[in-house]
Design a protein around this motif. Structure first.
Motif, PDB file in Angstrom:
ATOM      1  N   ASP A 272      -6.245   2.060   0.572  1.00 51.64           N
ATOM      2  CA  ASP A 272      -6.192   3.315   1.315  1.00 51.64           C
ATOM      3  C   ASP A 272      -4.834   4.010   1.167  1.00 51.64           C
TER       4      ASP A 272
ATOM      5  N   ASP B 250      -5.352  -2.474   0.457  1.00 53.72           N
ATOM      6  CA  ASP B 250      -6.788  -2.410   0.748  1.00 53.72           C
ATOM      7  C   ASP B 250      -7.315  -1.051   0.273  1.00 53.72           C
TER       8      ASP B 250
ATOM      9  N   ASP C 257      -1.487  -4.937   5.071  1.00 54.47           N
ATOM     10  CA  ASP C 257      -1.012  -5.111   3.687  1.00 54.47           C
ATOM     11  C   ASP C 257       0.378  -5.756   3.640  1.00 54.47           C
TER      12      ASP C 257
ATOM     13  N   ASP D 170       0.753  -1.246   0.000  1.00 54.74           N
ATOM     14  CA  ASP D 170       0.000   0.000   0.000  1.00 54.74           C
ATOM     15  C   ASP D 170       0.796   1.318   0.000  1.00 54.74           C
TER      16      ASP D 170
HETATM   17 MG   LIG Z   1      -3.859  -0.187   3.393  1.00 51.63          MG
END
Ligand SMILES: [Mg+2]
Ligand SMILES: Nc1ncnc2c1ncn2[C@@H]1O[C@H](COP(=O)(O)OP(=O)(O)OP(=O)(O)O)[C@@H](O)[C@H]1O
Ligand SMILES: Nc1nc2c(c(=O)[nH]1)N=C(CO)CN2
Length: 245
Positions: free
Chosen positions: A102, A100, A159, A81
Motif C-alpha cells: 500500500d 503489504d 511493515d 513500505d
Molecule cells: Mg503498508
C-alpha cells in the motif's frame, strides 16, 4: 516455523482489528500461487546474518534520517513500505523492502527489477494488490497466519516492525531503527488517509508492543535513533556514526 509465542499475539491482533484469519489465509494462498520458487532466501541471509542493519520506517524522524542515510552506502537497509518514496527520491535504494503493497506504486515499479529484495505480506485486505509482485525480480512472501510452502512467517505486524522481526530471524548482529517513532504522531511520509488515522495509531501501538516483546528474547543488539522505545538503546546520530564504522 513460527516464532514461539506468535500465535497468541496474532489471536490478539485478530480480535483487536476484527480481521478474519480465513481471509489472511486465502490471501497467502493466492500469493503462494503467484510467486516462483527462488533462492531469494540465500540473498537475505547474505545481507543480514552477522551484520549491522538499519530498519527504516515512516515516522517523523525519517526526514532527519535521510541526509545521514545518504552517507551509509554500504550498510544494509531494510525499508518499510511508504518510506521508500522519499528514500528513492533522495537516491537511497534499500537492500530489502518490507511491504503489504500500500506504498507508492510508482516507486515500487521503478525499483522492482533492481537487486532490491521485496518481502511482501499477504493479508485479508490486500488480495487485489498481490498481482503486483509479478513486477518484482527478487521477492518472497509472508503471512501473519500459519506459514506453508513458499510463504513464511517471521513474526511482526506493521511493515516496520516486520522488518525488525525479519532481521532477528536472519540473525542480524545489530539492528538500528531510523524513522521508527511509534507514538501518537503519524509521520508525513506515511500514506495514511484522514479517515484511517485512528486505526493507524492502533497499528503503531501494536507494532511498538511487538518490538518490546522481541527485545525480551532476541540475540541481536538493539538501537534506535528515533523516539525512545523500551528494549532499544537510544542513540544520537553521532553515536550511530561510531557504531556503524
Ligand atoms: Mg503498508
Ligand atoms: N510515527 C510513525 N508514523 C508512521 N509510520 C511509523 C511511525 N513509527 C514507525 N512507523 C513505521 O513505519 C512503517 C511504514 O509506514 P507505512 O505508513 O507505510 O505503514 P504500513 O505498515 O504500511 O501501514 P498500513 O499498511 O497499515 O497502512 C510502519 O509500518 C511503522 O512500522
Ligand atoms: N487483515 C489485515 N492484516 C494486516 C493489515 C490489514 O489492513 N488487514 N495491515 C497490516 C499492516 O499495516 C498488517 N496486517
Amino acid at each position: 516455523m513460527m516464532i514461539l509465542g506468535w500465535k497468541k499475539r496474532y489471536k490478539e491482533i485478530l480480535n483487536e482489528f476484527k480481521y478474519a484469519e480465513k481471509e489472511d489465509k486465502e490471501s497467502a494462498i493466492i500469493l503462494n500461487s503467484i510467486l516462483k520458487k527462488t533462492n531469494v532466501n540465500k540473498k537475505i541471509i547474505n545481507l543480514i546474518k552477522g551484520k549491522t542493519v538499519l530498519v527504516i520506517g515512516s515516522g517523523p524522524s525519517l526526514a532527519s534520517a535521510i541526509p545521514k542515510l545518504k552517507n551509509y552506502k554500504k550498510i544494509v537497509k531494510i525499508a518499510a513500505d511508504s518510506s521508500i518514496k522519499p528514500l528513492v527520491a533522495n537516491g537511497i535504494i534499500p537492500d530489502i523492502i518490507v511491504t503489504d503493497l500500500d506504498g507508492d506504486v510508482k516507486t515500487l515499479e521503478k525499483i522492482g527489477k533492481t537487486k532490491c529484495v521485496f518481502v511482501v505480506h499477504a493479508h485479508g485486505d490486500n488480495i487485489e494488490k498481490l498481482e503486483f509482485v509479478k513486477k518484482f525480480k527478487n521477492c518472497i512472501g509472508t503471512t501473519q497466519s500459519t506459514p506453508f510452502d513458499k510463504i513464511e512467517n517471521y513474526g511482526g505486524f506493521t511493515d516496520g516492525d516486520r522488518g525488525v522481526f525479519l532481521a532477528n530471524h536472519f540473525q542480524a548482529k545489530k539492528i538500528i531503527l531510523m524513522g521508527m517513532d511509534f507514538g501518537d504522531q503519524i509521520g508525513k511520509y506515511s500514506e495514511t488517509k484522514r479517515s484511517d488515522r485512528k486505526r493507524k495509531l492502533m497499528k503503531l501501538k501494536r507494532g511498538e508492543s511487538l518490538l518490546k516483546w522481541l527485545s525480551s528474547f532476541t540475540k541481536a543488539e538493539l538501537f534506535t535513533t528515533s523516539k525512545a522505545i523500551e528494549g532499544f538503546k537510544k542513540i544520537s546520530y553521532k553515536e550511530l556514526d561510531i557504531i556503524i564504522t
